[in-house]
Design an enzyme around this catalytic site. Structure first.
Site, PDB file in Angstrom:
ATOM      1  N   GLU A 122       6.579   8.995  15.032  1.00  0.00           N
ATOM      2  CA  GLU A 122       7.632   9.945  14.700  1.00  0.00           C
ATOM      3  C   GLU A 122       8.973   9.613  15.354  1.00  0.00           C
ATOM      4  O   GLU A 122       9.989  10.227  15.031  1.00  0.00           O
ATOM      5  CB  GLU A 122       7.190  11.358  15.092  1.00  0.00           C
ATOM      6  N   GLU A 157     -14.355   2.096  22.146  1.00  0.00           N
ATOM      7  CA  GLU A 157     -13.757   2.565  23.390  1.00  0.00           C
ATOM      8  C   GLU A 157     -14.481   2.043  24.625  1.00  0.00           C
ATOM      9  O   GLU A 157     -14.017   2.236  25.749  1.00  0.00           O
ATOM     10  CB  GLU A 157     -13.730   4.086  23.431  1.00  0.00           C
TER      11      GLU A 157
END
Length: 270
Positions: free
Chosen positions: A82, A113
């Protein structure tokens, strides 16, 4: 590593949830959500420390990287993605990386992960250097992908921070600047996409917004460098110029079109 209490895995303060009606469920979720903002407020000194240390590095050309897995990784990518449309920054200044790569944004990648080496490899693709900053995001504070990346980045002299929801966790100890937001147990035991994720989103908003203000991407309270990528943003930019320059809508729109951004129009006409 010292012992720590894993708050994110503690039992919910609510039980027999299946017996509650919809309104009661929503009210109780909201009760828990109201604990998030005060928990974030308690971390403002650490968030401020990060922004102050990050600003000169960013102004000298350094970049801000977020690394995370699952929800935490997605939130980092959301915040990074953004920045270009909101503040007109190039896409390569704030970068979000997630364990498992871009395909993990939509679908979980098994065991991604768990690799302690992969985050540094992912960062290496960007020719990471000493003026860059790495922020690890992990509610548990124990995610191997994040821990490995933060430990290596810090050992290489980079500025590091860790956003976690378990004070005293390995991530809090590994990062130069620990931001440990204690939101308490989740409404659904262990579901860290809830309060923990909400707190992470708030902290990321604070870091990136404060940074963009500090490096000159905001004027007054306006997004004067925003990308004019759709009609809504063009209209917003036009109204910014109307307010700042006292122009009629049509004249402000023509000025915005001529100069290509609110900031450039203001510089030329004010």
């Amino acid at each position: 590593m010292s012992q720590f209490k894993k708050i994110t895995e503690q039992a919910s303060l609510h039980d027999n949830l299946e017996d509650l009606d919809a309104v009661s469920l929503l009210q109780k979720i909201n009760e828990e959500d109201q604990k998030v903002a005060p928990a974030v407020a308690a971390c403002i000194p650490e968030i401020s420390r990060l922004v102050k240390a990050l600003e000169p590095r960013f102004l000298s050309g350094g970049r801000l990287f977020y690394i995370g897995a699952g929800t935490s990784g997605r939130l980092g990518i959301l915040d990074a993605s953004e920045i270009p449309p909101t503040y007109g920054m190039p896409h390569d200044r704030v970068i979000g990386l997630i364990a498992g790569g871009d395909r993990a944004i939509r679908k979980a990648v098994e065991h991604a992960e768990d690799d302690t080496q992969q985050a540094w490899k992912d960062l290496g693709e960007y020719e990471i250097g000493p003026t860059d900053t790495v922020v690890g995001i992990a509610a548990s504070g124990t995610t191997p992908y994040v821990l490995g990346g933060i430990r290596k980045a810090r050992s290489e002299g980079l500025l590091t921070a860790g956003i976690t929801n378990n004070p005293g966790s390995p991530l809090a100890e590994a990062a130069e600047i620990p931001i440990a937001v204690d939101v308490g147990p989740e409404f659904i035991t262990g579901s860290t996409r809830m309060k923990s994720g909400t707190s992470q989103k708030l902290v990321l908003n604070m870091i990136s917004t404060a940074l963009m203000v500090r490096v000159g991407r905001v004027r007054g309270n306006k997004m004067v460098h925003m990308q004019l990528s759709n009609n809504k943003l063009i209209d917003r930019g036009t109204r910014y110029l109307m307010e700042s320059l006292g122009l009629e809508y049509e004249a402000a729109g023509e000025a915005l079109k001529r100069y290509g951004s609110v900031q450039k129009a203001l510089e030329a006409l004010k």
